[in-house]
Scaffold this active site. Structure first.
Site, PDB file in Angstrom:
ATOM      1  CB  ALA A 287      41.082  -6.780  -3.771  1.00  0.00           C
TER       2      ALA A 287
ATOM      3  N   GLY B 121      36.982  -4.723  -1.103  1.00  0.00           N
ATOM      4  CA  GLY B 121      36.508  -4.736  -2.478  1.00  0.00           C
ATOM      5  C   GLY B 121      35.125  -5.348  -2.624  1.00  0.00           C
TER       6      GLY B 121
ATOM      7  CD  GLU C 220      36.798  -0.550  -2.377  1.00  0.00           C
ATOM      8  OE1 GLU C 220      37.399  -1.649  -2.404  1.00  0.00           O
ATOM      9  OE2 GLU C 220      37.392   0.530  -2.443  1.00  0.00           O
TER      10      GLU C 220
ATOM     11  CD  GLU D 112      39.662  -1.824   1.725  1.00  0.00           C
ATOM     12  OE1 GLU D 112      39.136  -1.356   2.779  1.00  0.00           O
ATOM     13  OE2 GLU D 112      39.013  -2.065   0.699  1.00  0.00           O
TER      14      GLU D 112
HETATM   15  N1  CAA Z   1      41.793 -12.584  -0.486  1.00  0.00           N
HETATM   16  C1  CAA Z   1      42.287 -13.837  -0.623  1.00  0.00           C
HETATM   17  N2  CAA Z   1      41.838 -14.875   0.109  1.00  0.00           N
HETATM   18  C2  CAA Z   1      40.884 -14.635   1.024  1.00  0.00           C
HETATM   19  C3  CAA Z   1      40.350 -13.362   1.223  1.00  0.00           C
HETATM   20  C4  CAA Z   1      40.835 -12.300   0.415  1.00  0.00           C
HETATM   21  N3  CAA Z   1      40.357 -11.047   0.478  1.00  0.00           N
HETATM   22  N4  CAA Z   1      39.433 -13.436   2.205  1.00  0.00           N
HETATM   23  C5  CAA Z   1      39.382 -14.708   2.594  1.00  0.00           C
HETATM   24  N5  CAA Z   1      40.266 -15.442   1.898  1.00  0.00           N
HETATM   25  C6  CAA Z   1      40.547 -16.869   2.020  1.00  0.00           C
HETATM   26  C7  CAA Z   1      41.297 -17.158   3.290  1.00  0.00           C
HETATM   27  O1  CAA Z   1      42.675 -16.950   3.100  1.00  0.00           O
HETATM   28  C8  CAA Z   1      40.955 -18.602   3.517  1.00  0.00           C
HETATM   29  O2  CAA Z   1      41.742 -19.393   2.688  1.00  0.00           O
HETATM   30  P1  CAA Z   1      42.418 -20.777   3.261  1.00  0.00           P
HETATM   31  O3  CAA Z   1      41.233 -21.646   3.594  1.00  0.00           O
HETATM   32  O4  CAA Z   1      43.215 -21.266   2.113  1.00  0.00           O
HETATM   33  O5  CAA Z   1      43.193 -20.385   4.473  1.00  0.00           O
HETATM   34  C9  CAA Z   1      39.524 -18.702   3.019  1.00  0.00           C
HETATM   35  O6  CAA Z   1      39.326 -17.578   2.163  1.00  0.00           O
HETATM   36  C10 CAA Z   1      38.505 -18.616   4.117  1.00  0.00           C
HETATM   37  O7  CAA Z   1      38.753 -17.442   4.872  1.00  0.00           O
HETATM   38  P2  CAA Z   1      38.840 -17.426   6.475  1.00  0.00           P
HETATM   39  O8  CAA Z   1      39.351 -18.713   6.998  1.00  0.00           O
HETATM   40  O9  CAA Z   1      39.563 -16.184   6.883  1.00  0.00           O
HETATM   41  O10 CAA Z   1      37.264 -17.318   6.838  1.00  0.00           O
HETATM   42  P3  CAA Z   1      36.618 -16.695   8.152  1.00  0.00           P
HETATM   43  O11 CAA Z   1      35.178 -17.072   8.099  1.00  0.00           O
HETATM   44  O12 CAA Z   1      37.398 -17.074   9.364  1.00  0.00           O
HETATM   45  O13 CAA Z   1      36.753 -15.102   7.983  1.00  0.00           O
HETATM   46  C11 CAA Z   1      36.657 -13.026   6.776  1.00  0.00           C
HETATM   47  C12 CAA Z   1      36.067 -14.441   6.954  1.00  0.00           C
HETATM   48  C13 CAA Z   1      36.377 -12.193   8.033  1.00  0.00           C
HETATM   49  C14 CAA Z   1      35.959 -12.368   5.580  1.00  0.00           C
HETATM   50  C15 CAA Z   1      38.173 -13.117   6.568  1.00  0.00           C
HETATM   51  O14 CAA Z   1      38.420 -14.073   5.550  1.00  0.00           O
HETATM   52  C16 CAA Z   1      38.831 -11.837   6.165  1.00  0.00           C
HETATM   53  O15 CAA Z   1      39.047 -10.984   7.005  1.00  0.00           O
HETATM   54  N6  CAA Z   1      39.173 -11.707   4.862  1.00  0.00           N
HETATM   55  C17 CAA Z   1      39.880 -10.549   4.366  1.00  0.00           C
HETATM   56  C18 CAA Z   1      38.951  -9.361   4.270  1.00  0.00           C
HETATM   57  C19 CAA Z   1      39.704  -8.166   3.746  1.00  0.00           C
HETATM   58  O16 CAA Z   1      40.613  -7.649   4.368  1.00  0.00           O
HETATM   59  N7  CAA Z   1      39.273  -7.650   2.567  1.00  0.00           N
HETATM   60  C20 CAA Z   1      39.877  -6.480   1.968  1.00  0.00           C
HETATM   61  C21 CAA Z   1      40.883  -6.904   0.955  1.00  0.00           C
HETATM   62  S1  CAA Z   1      41.820  -5.533   0.350  1.00  0.00           S
HETATM   63  C22 CAA Z   1      40.846  -4.820  -0.837  1.00  0.00           C
HETATM   64  O17 CAA Z   1      39.717  -5.224  -1.063  1.00  0.00           O
HETATM   65  C23 CAA Z   1      41.462  -3.664  -1.604  1.00  0.00           C
HETATM   66  C24 CAA Z   1      40.534  -2.847  -2.395  1.00  0.00           C
HETATM   67  O18 CAA Z   1      39.936  -1.918  -1.902  1.00  0.00           O
HETATM   68  C25 CAA Z   1      40.338  -3.099  -3.817  1.00  0.00           C
END
Ligand code: CAA
Length: 259
Positions: free
Chosen positions: A66, A110, A113, A133
């Site tokens: 998400a 997400g 999911e 999360e």
């Molecule tokens: N939401 C918004 N933006 C996101 C994102 C997310 N879930 N995941 C990645 N991005 C964005 C980053 O902010 C980044 O943007 P900028 O270039 O503007 O800084 C861009 O995508 C690239 O991401 P990274 O630089 O972090 O890429 P990476 O290759 O170094 O890492 C990753 C990849 C491990 C997937 C890392 O991006 C990450 O950990 N993302 C978050 C994953 C996460 O926690 N997901 C769960 C979200 S909560 C949820 O989903 C709730 C639910 O159950 C419904």
């Protein structure tokens, strides 16, 4: 219909292919994207020419979960009154035709999911799944605490949701989350091949199989088996059952008419 966050096409006139398309955010799932995804799936579901769907992302990310940027400022009142997640993600549960998730790259939170809301997952060898999360001070909110243990058992679901670690495609297949792993460059061929195969079977039988297997997660064994038995019996009223069995007996390929 023109979409901003997804791309939609058909394959062979029969398979609806939906590609998540927010590359800069690694396909992070915001409300607008989920509205579009629900609309596209409903449109394919209603299209008589379509027999199956494939949902995919990019090589680097199926979906990074998400949209954290959007969620960061949400209050309880926002998410509760706005029916966050339920309002649009749950549309996928109403889709009756099969949906295959073709997952490459990251599928955390997400993303995992969303893949689990599809009917089965074909993974590229670079796929990574998890429910991180907990690192954000929340828990999975799109069914992860319910569908993941059903797929992989309590021990691994607890491990993933409590530590936030990711699992690779091999571990995901071993645990039962993923039905097949293929090399990254073969992912779409494999998913489309499976989808085209499904399209050629009797759609009545395909819908019944999906409905009956999903029932296994909603009912006790006796009720579930009875539900299956009734659908099984009902399929003997279809022309496709006559065609499928006659084709077998006469050693020819069945031509199903979905009737
Ligand atoms: N939401 C918004 N933006 C996101 C994102 C997310 N879930 N995941 C990645 N991005 C964005 C980053 O902010 C980044 O943007 P900028 O270039 O503007 O800084 C861009 O995508 C690239 O991401 P990274 O630089 O972090 O890429 P990476 O290759 O170094 O890492 C990753 C990849 C491990 C997937 C890392 O991006 C990450 O950990 N993302 C978050 C994953 C996460 O926690 N997901 C769960 C979200 S909560 C949820 O989903 C709730 C639910 O159950 C419904």
């Amino acid at each position: 219909m023109a979409y901003e966050f997804i791309q939609v096409r058909t394959e062979g006139g029969k398979v609806g292919v939906i590609t998540l398309n927010r590359p800069k955010q690694l396909n992070a799932l915001n409300n607008e994207l989920m509205d579009e995804l629900g609309a596209a799936m409903k449109a394919f579901d209603a299209d008589a020419a379509i027999g199956c769907m494939v949902l995919t992302g990019s090589e680097k990310a199926f979906a990074a979960g998400a949209d954290i940027g959007a969620m960061a400022s949400y209050t309880f009142a926002d998410v509760y009154k706005g029916d966050y997640i339920t309002r649009n993600w749950e549309t996928i549960r109403t889709i009756r035709k099969p949906v295959i998730a073709a997952v490459s790259g990251f599928a955390p939170g997400g993303g995992c999911e969303l893949a689990m809301m599809c009917d089965f997952i074909i993974a590229a060898d670079n796929a990574k799944f998890g429910q991180p999360e907990i690192k954000l001070g929340i828990i999975p909110g799109a069914g992860g605490t319910q569908r993941l243990p059903r797929a992989v058992g309590k021990a691994k679901a607890m491990d993933l949701a409590l530590t936030g670690r990711m699992m690779d495609a091999t571990e995901a297949e071993r645990a039962g989350l993923v039905s097949r792993i293929v090399p990254l460059d073969k992912l779409m061929d494999e998913a489309l091949g499976a989808a085209l195969m499904i399209c050629d079977y009797s759609q009545l039988a395909v819908l019944a199989a999906k409905e009956s297997i999903n029932r296994a997660f909603e009912s006790g064994l006796a009720d579930g088996v009875m539900f299956e038995r009734r659908l099984f019996h009902a399929l003997f009223a279809t022309a496709d059952q006559k065609e499928g069995m006659d084709a077998f007996v006469n050693k020819r390929k069945a031509q199903f008419k979905h009737q």
